[in-house]
Design an enzyme around this catalytic site. Structure first.
Site, PDB file in Angstrom:
ATOM      1  N   GLY A 289      -1.168  -0.573   6.456  1.00 39.21           N
ATOM      2  CA  GLY A 289      -0.975  -1.332   7.693  1.00 39.21           C
ATOM      3  C   GLY A 289      -2.143  -2.271   7.944  1.00 39.21           C
TER       4      GLY A 289
ATOM      5  CB  CYS B 284      -0.884   0.033   1.233  1.00 37.95           C
ATOM      6  SG  CYS B 284      -1.990  -1.354   1.355  1.00 37.95           S
TER       7      CYS B 284
ATOM      8  CD  GLU C 230      10.729 -12.780  -6.031  1.00 33.35           C
ATOM      9  OE1 GLU C 230      10.480 -11.774  -5.381  1.00 33.35           O
ATOM     10  OE2 GLU C 230      11.855 -12.992  -6.523  1.00 33.35           O
TER      11      GLU C 230
ATOM     12  CE  LYS D 229      12.234  -3.362  -5.332  1.00 35.60           C
ATOM     13  NZ  LYS D 229      12.989  -4.583  -5.656  1.00 35.60           N
TER      14      LYS D 229
ATOM     15  CE  LYS E  65      14.504 -12.452  -7.769  1.00 35.41           C
ATOM     16  NZ  LYS E  65      14.990 -12.280  -6.441  1.00 35.41           N
TER      17      LYS E  65
HETATM   18  C1  G6P Z   1       9.560  -8.212  -0.926  1.00 36.26           C
HETATM   19  C2  G6P Z   1      10.221  -8.129  -2.285  1.00 36.26           C
HETATM   20  C3  G6P Z   1      11.472  -8.975  -2.303  1.00 36.26           C
HETATM   21  C4  G6P Z   1      12.402  -8.563  -1.186  1.00 36.26           C
HETATM   22  C5  G6P Z   1      11.698  -8.616   0.173  1.00 36.26           C
HETATM   23  C6  G6P Z   1      12.522  -7.965   1.261  1.00 36.26           C
HETATM   24  O1  G6P Z   1       9.053  -9.483  -0.717  1.00 36.26           O
HETATM   25  O2  G6P Z   1       9.328  -8.543  -3.282  1.00 36.26           O
HETATM   26  O3  G6P Z   1      12.128  -8.801  -3.540  1.00 36.26           O
HETATM   27  O4  G6P Z   1      13.511  -9.387  -1.168  1.00 36.26           O
HETATM   28  O5  G6P Z   1      10.478  -7.884   0.109  1.00 36.26           O
HETATM   29  O6  G6P Z   1      12.630  -6.601   0.978  1.00 36.26           O
HETATM   30  P1  G6P Z   1      13.754  -5.650   1.510  1.00 36.26           P
HETATM   31  O7  G6P Z   1      13.405  -4.299   0.959  1.00 36.26           O
HETATM   32  O8  G6P Z   1      13.662  -5.689   3.005  1.00 36.26           O
HETATM   33  O9  G6P Z   1      15.052  -6.150   1.017  1.00 36.26           O
END
Ligand code: G6P
Length: 661
Positions: free
Chosen positions: A115, A2, A542, A656, A539
């Protein structure tokens, strides 16, 4: 995940508020979402108007254009006193137009929320008891009603928001508007929110990139803060205790270059290609043209923490966790110091008796991952010293930890992390070297050798990227075996649809063609390449939605080997070094059962692996090998997803920046 954005223009009618909100939502699309909406307060005591869609911001823009909302896309720009917008990643209630934010409540109030409200059931029952009618299935709607009740009771917006926030359990960042009020009121607890200011216009946002440089300075609200943004006035901030609070403004500097594809079709592909530069940037302060590791770049305070720590404790999620797992091998081998890699969502609820005396390293690309932030806080409470390794230096995690090493990979847009992963590995290897040097366990010869290899890393990454053509071919084969050309053995006793469609009692995948799907791809590796096997599988899952499993090669025979048959593709990571023969033996176990081997081997891997498909890569030395092996695996996933026509940069169901637990 969000995202919130809001604006209170400095002067009436001077700003295309709806246009700004829609562009800001587009800038935060990378966070991942499945519905979007905006709401505005018209000037001169006007009401609140809302527009929302299930789906992408482009669809919302189209709806705004078609309906002439706010004058967006031509015509006279409406005089709007304040507006809020939201991209929603569904948690409670499907991603429908109705469940999209902003959420309206009686009395002309609208809210947006990031949240999760944990006591929403309780609050919903209470509010229903007082005659409130609910329109959505979201946990967030209770906030809208509580806020509207506060306004009806005659309170000002700030008081109404503080009273609503006081009743909520869980994590939230909220922004609200109401009929006839040229203002936004917002609050946060456990979820980030910032206030911006630029030429008299006030903004609110859950992350700075959404403001696209419109704010000249920003301040991050502290946990428990409420803020009132009113046209023509300074932002008024009230702390959890109810006092006026002064929070530190930071200049935003040059507006961050808007993410652009630069000729690539997907951000993921662009970011894969950027890895040589990203790795060079990550190590620039620590590795010069000559000499050993420049430990001065860690800073005196961090160096002391590195020297004094009894153990290293890493907390992270997703791809960052895989980087952490690799770092464990480095820290333990080079520094002789116990090191653990922890999944942050588990760590935060564990009684970790070893936390005190540890250096706890929180690794996160975004620096906004809720579980990682909470895990670092939990370690701090137990007496750990903290360090953040982040790509976004001005992030909550970096601020909370008080010390941060930047990855400097540049903005990463694709949901699947790529260049941030190799940059994280690079920084973690530098950290392991630094700890070893501080603790006196690093010989000059080993230091010289690893630093010389790091100097070559950008060139080696360029070399491994050249395997693109091979990975495209492998991806084609893997996809074709996943999408089914496999005849069900008669003795399996599975009834097929016999060519007909829609036969009852049979999984729809098996109908019509007497074929079954092969449900998976294996990735195996040992040592520092075991986490990479997990990352290769992640990978692929996903972005291509093909099931994949990463496995420690030696662990295969304890269960996963049962999956292997003549149709199972297995990607084997085969660096040189002490474990090469062991990995080769595990690959042979797969081959003996007919599994199809795809071997990614180091040029110097002398072990004999009988496989039809072998790609060789110059990986420098065993220490940096996991970094050099990463890009081909990312390319394999990329092409598998591309061949399957998946939405590569925005895979379904994922975000993300994961700001809820
Ligand atoms: C999400 C993303 C992943 C990432 C994970 C941790 O699940 O899709 O690509 O590895 O969050 O994110 P961060 O920003 O803490 O590395």
């Amino acid at each position: 995940m969000c995202g919130i954005v809001g604006v209170v223009p400095s002067g009436v009618g001077g700003m295309d508020v709806a246009g700004f909100l829609l562009e800001a939502l587009a800038l935060q699309e990378y966070r991942g979402y499945d519905s979007a909406g905006i709401a505005v307060v018209d000037c001169d005591g006007g009401g609140v108007r809302r527009l929302a869609v299930s789906g992408r911001v482009a669809k919302l823009k189209e709806a705004a254009r078609a309906g002439g909302f706010g004058g967006f896309g031509g015509g006279t720009v409406d005089a709007i006193a304040a507006g809020i917008g939201h991209t929603r990643w569904a948690t409670h209630g499907a991603p429908t137009e109705r469940n999209a934010h902003p959420i309206l409540a009686g009395g002309g109030a609208a809210i947006v929320h990031n949240g999760i409200i944990e006591n929403h059931d309780e609050l919903r029952a209470e509010l229903r008891g007082r005659g409130r009618r609910f329109r959505t299935q979201t946990d967030s709607e209770v906030i809208a009603h509580l806020f509207a009740e506060g306004l009806r009771a005659g309170g000002d917006s700030l008081r109404a928001m503080r009273s609503a926030a006081g009743k909520l359990r869980g994590a939230f960042a909220v922004a609200a508007i109401a009929r006839g009020r040229g203002e936004i009121v917002c609050a946060r607890r456990g979820s980030p929110l910032l206030v911006g200011e630029g030429e008299g216009t006030l903004f609110v946002s859950s992350d700075a990139p959404a403001l696209g440089g419109a704010a000249k300075r920003v301040l991050h609200l502290a946990d428990g803060d409420c803020a009132l943004l009113r046209a023509g006035e300074k932002a008024r901030i009230v702390s959890a205790g109810g006092r006026r609070a002064g929070r530190q403004w930071r200049q935003t500097g040059a507006a961050r270059a808007a993410a652009n594809l630069g000729g690539y079709r997907h951000f993921m592909k662009k970011e894969i290609a950027e890895q040589p530069q990203a790795a060079a940037a990550a190590m620039a302060d620590f590795v010069g043209r000559t000499g050993g590791l420049r430990t001065g770049a860690f800073g005196g305070e961090l160096l002391r923490a590195m020297r004094d720590c009894r153990s290293v404790n890493i907390v992270a999620c997703g791809t960052s966790y895989h980087a952490a797992m690799t770092a464990r091998y480095w820290v333990e081998t080079l520094a002789g110091t116990p090191c653990r890699a922890n999944v942050a969502s588990e760590y935060r609820y564990r009684a970790d008796p070893g936390a005190g005396g540890s250096l706890t390293v929180a690794v996160s690309q975004s620096g906004e991952t809720a579980d990682t932030i909470a895990a670092a806080a939990a370690a701090k409470e137990k007496g750990a010293r903290l360090l953040a390794i982040v790509n976004e230096s001005d992030s909550t995690l970096a601020r909370d930890c008080g010390r941060a090493l930047p990855m400097r990979a540049g903005m990463e847009v694709g949901v699947a992390s790529t260049k941030a992963f190799t940059a994280q590995l690079t920084v973690l290897l530098l950290l392991a070297l630094g700890i070893a040097k501080e603790k006196g366990t690093l010989s000059a010869r080993v230091e010289k050798g690893i630093v010389a290899s790091l100097r070559r890393l950008p060139e080696l990454l360029r070399g491994s990227l050249l395997l693109e053509g091979v990975m495209r071919k492998w991806a084609g084969e893997i996809v074709s075996c996943h999408s089914g050309s496999l005849v069900i053995p008669a003795k399996a006793g599975i009834q097929t649809g016999g060519g007909g469609k829609g036969k009852a009692g049979l999984d729809s995948r098996f109908r019509g063609n007497d074929k079954v799907f092969n449900d998976g791809v294996l990735f195996i590796g040992r040592g520092g390449h075991y986490p990479l096997a997990l990352e290769g599988a992640l990978k692929l899952k996903e972005i291509s939605y093909i099931h994949a499993e990463g496995c420690a090669a030696g662990e295969l025979k304890h269960g996963t080997l049962a999956l292997v048959d003549a149709h199972m593709p297995a990607v084997v990571l085969a660096p040189g070094g002490a474990l090469a023969e062991k990995t080769a033996a595990n690959a042979a176990e797969i081959a003996a059962r007919g599994g199809r081997l795809y071997v990614l081997a180091a040029e110097n891997c002398g072990a004999r692996i009988a496989a039809r498909k072998i790609a060789r890569v110059d990986d420098g030395c065993e220490w940096i090998s996991p970094i050099v092996f990463a890009p081909p695996l990312q390319l394999l996933a990329y092409y598998a997803a591309k061949i399957r026509g998946a939405d590569i940069d925005k895979p379904r169901n994922l975000a993300k920046s994961v700001t809820v637990e």
